[in-house]
Structure formats: C-alpha cells, structure tokens
Design a protein around this motif. Structure first.
Motif, PDB file in Angstrom:
ATOM      1  N   HIS A 255     -52.255 -51.400  56.089  1.00  0.00           N
ATOM      2  CA  HIS A 255     -53.196 -51.970  56.701  1.00  0.00           C
ATOM      3  C   HIS A 255     -52.672 -52.428  57.993  1.00  0.00           C
ATOM      4  O   HIS A 255     -51.486 -53.104  58.157  1.00  0.00           O
ATOM      5  CB  HIS A 255     -53.744 -53.185  56.058  1.00  0.00           C
TER       6      HIS A 255
ATOM      7  N   ARG B  59     -54.573 -54.942  59.609  1.00  0.00           N
ATOM      8  CA  ARG B  59     -55.294 -56.208  59.883  1.00  0.00           C
ATOM      9  C   ARG B  59     -54.910 -56.977  58.601  1.00  0.00           C
ATOM     10  O   ARG B  59     -54.440 -56.581  57.489  1.00  0.00           O
ATOM     11  CB  ARG B  59     -56.585 -56.251  59.834  1.00  0.00           C
ATOM     12  N   PRO B  60     -55.029 -58.285  58.457  1.00  0.00           N
ATOM     13  CA  PRO B  60     -54.874 -59.045  57.130  1.00  0.00           C
ATOM     14  C   PRO B  60     -55.364 -58.578  55.770  1.00  0.00           C
ATOM     15  O   PRO B  60     -56.524 -58.362  55.902  1.00  0.00           O
ATOM     16  CB  PRO B  60     -55.452 -60.521  57.345  1.00  0.00           C
ATOM     17  N   VAL B  61     -54.582 -58.620  54.881  1.00  0.00           N
ATOM     18  CA  VAL B  61     -54.854 -58.107  53.440  1.00  0.00           C
ATOM     19  C   VAL B  61     -55.835 -59.324  52.787  1.00  0.00           C
ATOM     20  O   VAL B  61     -55.173 -60.358  52.810  1.00  0.00           O
ATOM     21  CB  VAL B  61     -53.878 -57.647  52.767  1.00  0.00           C
ATOM     22  N   LEU B  62     -56.825 -58.887  52.268  1.00  0.00           N
ATOM     23  CA  LEU B  62     -57.545 -59.855  51.826  1.00  0.00           C
ATOM     24  C   LEU B  62     -57.691 -60.142  50.284  1.00  0.00           C
ATOM     25  O   LEU B  62     -57.864 -61.291  49.717  1.00  0.00           O
ATOM     26  CB  LEU B  62     -59.234 -59.859  52.132  1.00  0.00           C
TER      27      LEU B  62
ATOM     28  N   THR C 153     -55.865 -52.459  47.484  1.00  0.00           N
ATOM     29  CA  THR C 153     -55.926 -53.584  48.633  1.00  0.00           C
ATOM     30  C   THR C 153     -56.898 -53.412  49.502  1.00  0.00           C
ATOM     31  O   THR C 153     -57.158 -52.322  49.794  1.00  0.00           O
ATOM     32  CB  THR C 153     -54.405 -53.668  49.263  1.00  0.00           C
ATOM     33  N   CYS C 154     -57.562 -54.459  49.984  1.00  0.00           N
ATOM     34  CA  CYS C 154     -58.523 -54.132  50.847  1.00  0.00           C
ATOM     35  C   CYS C 154     -58.164 -55.291  52.068  1.00  0.00           C
ATOM     36  O   CYS C 154     -57.426 -56.276  51.813  1.00  0.00           O
ATOM     37  CB  CYS C 154     -60.114 -54.643  50.192  1.00  0.00           C
ATOM     38  N   SER C 155     -58.978 -55.004  53.196  1.00  0.00           N
ATOM     39  CA  SER C 155     -58.508 -55.596  54.285  1.00  0.00           C
ATOM     40  C   SER C 155     -59.570 -55.653  55.599  1.00  0.00           C
ATOM     41  O   SER C 155     -60.576 -54.982  55.253  1.00  0.00           O
ATOM     42  CB  SER C 155     -57.308 -54.734  55.146  1.00  0.00           C
ATOM     43  N   ASP C 156     -59.321 -56.421  56.392  1.00  0.00           N
ATOM     44  CA  ASP C 156     -60.437 -56.420  57.576  1.00  0.00           C
ATOM     45  C   ASP C 156     -60.458 -55.244  58.295  1.00  0.00           C
ATOM     46  O   ASP C 156     -61.075 -54.937  59.387  1.00  0.00           O
ATOM     47  CB  ASP C 156     -60.202 -57.639  58.496  1.00  0.00           C
ATOM     48  N   ASP C 157     -59.459 -54.387  58.143  1.00  0.00           N
ATOM     49  CA  ASP C 157     -59.467 -52.970  58.916  1.00  0.00           C
ATOM     50  C   ASP C 157     -60.373 -51.881  58.536  1.00  0.00           C
ATOM     51  O   ASP C 157     -60.147 -50.692  58.850  1.00  0.00           O
ATOM     52  CB  ASP C 157     -58.213 -52.523  58.926  1.00  0.00           C
TER      53      ASP C 157
ATOM     54  N   SER D 295     -65.630 -54.619  57.403  1.00  0.00           N
ATOM     55  CA  SER D 295     -64.705 -55.361  57.001  1.00  0.00           C
ATOM     56  C   SER D 295     -64.878 -55.562  55.546  1.00  0.00           C
ATOM     57  O   SER D 295     -66.059 -56.017  54.925  1.00  0.00           O
ATOM     58  CB  SER D 295     -64.671 -56.948  57.503  1.00  0.00           C
TER      59      SER D 295
ATOM     60  N   LYS E 122     -64.065 -57.688  52.051  1.00  0.00           N
ATOM     61  CA  LYS E 122     -63.686 -58.723  51.581  1.00  0.00           C
ATOM     62  C   LYS E 122     -63.103 -59.079  50.024  1.00  0.00           C
ATOM     63  O   LYS E 122     -62.442 -59.691  49.594  1.00  0.00           O
ATOM     64  CB  LYS E 122     -64.607 -59.967  51.864  1.00  0.00           C
TER      65      LYS E 122
END
Length: 117
Positions: free
Chosen positions: A9, A11-14, A27-31, A53, A55
């Motif tokens: 990713h 962008r930050p991983v959420l 893993t999920c992210s804002d990207d 995005s 969440k």
C-alpha cells in the motif's frame, strides 16, 4: 517472534486481519485496494480493487469471500480465488464505516452514517 515487513500500500493501512485458518493475511488502506498475503512466505497473492477508500474488511471462515466497506460506495463482496467482485450493495448513508460477517457466514452487518434530513 519476529517482526513482519509487508509492502503493498502507498497510503496508511487501516485494517489488518488473518483468516480463520491463519494462512492468509488481509490488509486494507486508503489507497482503494485490499491486499491478500500468504502467511507462510509473506508474499502478496492478490489485490482487490475497491475504487474507494476502504475502512474495514472481513473474510468468511472458509476464505471464499471477502467483504469490504468502501466509504462512499457501500459494501463490496469479492471472490478470493479469482478476485472478481461478486456483489456490490450501496448503503443509504453517505459514509460506510464497518462491515462484518456473522458467525455462520450467512449474513453480514454494515455500520454507516445516516444522511442529514
């Protein structure tokens, strides 16, 4: 124990979660993507394009389906074997926050903000 360093990713991983068997890591992210990794060799096995995005994510106990909360587009369900989107469900609110499968994997729950009236 040793630390794990994964790339995938930009962008930050959420959210980071293992499947029921522990052989896959999601893993999920804002990207606008969800990444799936093999936990034995920690290589990326697949990328799911959310186009928004993301969440929150959840996966069924048999790891057949992945469900993702796309912020402004609602809920998206993917087949983890080939990466195809099986279904998409818009939510009536403007912001989808969380999604989770039931214990039996027959139902799922979605948390979203309600529109201002």
């Amino acid at each position: 124990m040793q630390p794990i360093y994964l790339t995938g990713h930009f962008r930050p991983v959420l959210k980071v979660m293992y499947n029921y068997d522990g052989d896959l890591l999601f893993t999920c992210s804002d990207d606008k993507t969800v990444c799936m990794y093999n936990t034995y060799v920690f290589e990326r096995k697949g990328i799911f394009q959310i186009n928004d995005s993301c969440k929150y994510i959840d996966v069924t106990k048999d790891s057949k389906y992945l469900i993702a909360a796309a912020v402004t587009q609602g809920v998206k369900i993917f087949d983890t074997k080939n990466g195809d989107m099986v279904a998409a469900m818009p939510v009536p609110g403007p912001y989808c926050k969380q999604v989770e499968f039931s214990f039996s994997d027959k139902y799922f729950c979605t948390v979203y903000e309600e529109r201002d009236r």
